[in-house]
Design an enzyme around this catalytic site. Structure first.
Site, short mmCIF file in Angstrom:
data_model
loop_
_atom_site.label_atom_id
_atom_site.label_comp_id
_atom_site.label_asym_id
_atom_site.label_seq_id
_atom_site.Cartn_x
_atom_site.Cartn_y
_atom_site.Cartn_z
N VAL A 73 0.89 -1.11 0.19
CA VAL A 73 -0.23 0.16 0.00
C VAL A 73 0.97 1.26 0.05
O VAL A 73 1.40 1.70 1.07
CB VAL A 73 -1.07 0.02 1.08
CG1 VAL A 73 -1.91 1.13 1.20
CG2 VAL A 73 -1.63 -1.30 1.46
N GLY A 74 0.86 1.79 -0.93
CA GLY A 74 1.95 3.10 -1.37
C GLY A 74 0.92 4.26 -1.21
O GLY A 74 -0.23 4.52 -1.21
N ASN A 75 1.62 5.28 -1.39
CA ASN A 75 1.06 6.81 -1.39
C ASN A 75 0.27 7.14 -2.57
O ASN A 75 -0.79 7.43 -2.67
CB ASN A 75 2.15 7.86 -1.24
CG ASN A 75 2.80 7.90 0.11
OD1 ASN A 75 2.43 8.21 1.16
ND2 ASN A 75 4.03 7.69 0.26
N TYR A 119 17.98 2.21 12.36
CA TYR A 119 17.19 3.42 13.04
C TYR A 119 17.28 3.52 14.64
O TYR A 119 17.21 2.53 14.98
CB TYR A 119 15.95 3.51 12.44
CG TYR A 119 15.83 4.22 11.12
CD1 TYR A 119 16.84 4.25 10.04
CD2 TYR A 119 14.58 5.10 10.86
CE1 TYR A 119 16.33 4.81 8.95
CE2 TYR A 119 14.44 5.69 9.69
CZ TYR A 119 15.38 5.46 8.61
OH TYR A 119 15.21 6.20 7.30
N GLY A 169 10.01 3.29 7.08
CA GLY A 169 9.01 2.84 6.05
C GLY A 169 8.91 1.54 5.72
O GLY A 169 9.79 0.89 5.47
N ASP A 208 7.74 -0.09 3.39
CA ASP A 208 8.25 -0.18 1.84
C ASP A 208 9.49 -0.35 1.70
O ASP A 208 10.35 -1.42 1.06
CB ASP A 208 7.64 0.90 0.81
CG ASP A 208 7.96 2.03 1.38
OD1 ASP A 208 8.54 2.40 2.57
OD2 ASP A 208 7.64 2.99 0.45
N ARG A 209 10.34 0.49 2.58
CA ARG A 209 11.94 0.53 2.37
C ARG A 209 12.16 -1.00 3.39
O ARG A 209 13.22 -1.57 2.95
CB ARG A 209 12.40 1.47 3.16
CG ARG A 209 12.15 2.99 2.47
CD ARG A 209 12.80 3.92 3.21
NE ARG A 209 14.19 4.00 3.20
CZ ARG A 209 14.87 4.63 3.91
NH1 ARG A 209 14.48 5.54 4.82
NH2 ARG A 209 16.02 4.74 3.70
N ASP A 232 14.70 2.92 -4.19
CA ASP A 232 13.11 2.68 -4.69
C ASP A 232 12.72 4.18 -5.34
O ASP A 232 12.65 4.95 -4.49
CB ASP A 232 12.60 2.46 -3.40
CG ASP A 232 11.18 2.02 -3.77
OD1 ASP A 232 10.65 2.10 -4.90
OD2 ASP A 232 10.49 1.47 -2.69
N THR A 269 6.87 7.43 -5.55
CA THR A 269 6.56 8.99 -5.11
C THR A 269 7.75 9.62 -4.52
O THR A 269 7.69 10.68 -4.72
CB THR A 269 5.15 8.91 -3.94
OG1 THR A 269 4.11 7.73 -4.77
CG2 THR A 269 4.41 10.21 -3.90
#
Length: 254
Positions: free
Chosen positions: A8-10, A95, A102, A104-105, A125, A128
């Site tokens: 689910v992306g932006n 991190y 994110g 997705d990353r 990647d 967006t």
């Protein structure tokens, strides 16, 4: 084992159906339309059918995550395996606050680990946003960089100027533009390619020193840069590969 994988992306909902190690029936559809009940049936269910042994999902749009979870449960009667920083994905997140990475990353890094085990990898990647992520050969996400994606450059330039039009960011045969549209297209494309090249260089040096690294390009805009020699490998399905690996790992540990 049949697995449905969804990112689910932006902008888009990117997905596919995995049969063993093969990914088929790929689709990329507008995410807001897919979040609507009729849209989910038309854009997703009618494309992939089912049933599935497992569903794996990652989302960078928190407001839509529960919507897709409910639709999956209602349609196929199974709860999707949700990839988060706290899930059993097999990587270490470097991190300061791992949950801020994110998903997705994270999925792309899991995919890179599956494709290039025991290698230092830079994942680029191009969606967006364009993200650059360093993954060490030991399976640690060391960090990276984020900049606005290719299309956002064009949108922001048009929105913040009085006379410059919004231009489709495509590769021009010659970088030397002889009209505002040509100049903008050249600046967008070659400027973005230059930004990626520089970020890959400095991130790799910071993460790996002088050790060589595989540079993997993924995301909807990555194929646009295939001729620029930015990537060692081009893997448009990298996030889906990561979700497939995550689903297999989670199932085997259940």
């Amino acid at each position: 084992m049949s697995t449905l994988v969804l990112n689910v992306g932006n902008t888009s909902l990117f997905g596919g159906v995995c049969a063993g190690s093969r990914i088929g029936r790929r689709f990329r559809v507008p995410v807001r339309e897919a979040a609507e009940p009729h849209g989910f049936k038309k854009l997703v269910v009618d494309r992939v059918r089912g049933p599935f042994d497992a569903v794996a999902l990652c989302s960078v749009v928190p407001a839509l995550t529960e919507t897709f979870v409910r639709q999956i449960e209602t349609t196929w009667g199974c709860t999707p395996q949700l990839l988060t920083a706290a899930a059993d994905h097999g990587l270490e997140i470097g991190y300061r606050r791992p949950y801020e990475l994110g998903t997705d990353r994270l999925a792309a890094a899991v995919g890179a680990r599956a494709l290039f085990p025991r290698r230092d990898v830079i994942v680029v990647d191009c969606g967006t946003a364009t993200t650059v992520t360093a993954l060490t050969r030991t399976g640690r996400i060391a960090g990276g960089a984020i900049l606005p994606g290719l299309a956002l450059w064009s949108e922001m330039l048009a929105a913040r100027t009085a006379q410059l039009p919004e231009v489709l960011p495509v590769r021009r045969p010659a970088p030397l533009g002889r009209s505002p549209r040509e100049a903008i297209a050249s600046g967008l494309f070659y400027g973005h390619a230059g930004a990626i090249r520089e970020l890959v260089q400095v991130v790799a040096r910071d993460a790996f020193g002088k050790a060589p690294a595989v540079v993997v390009g993924t995301g909807g805009n990555a194929p646009r840069f295939a001729r620029e020699k930015l990537f060692t490998e081009l893997s448009p399905d990298l996030i889906l590969i990561g979700l497939r690996a995550f689903a297999a790992r989670t199932t085997s540990h259940a």
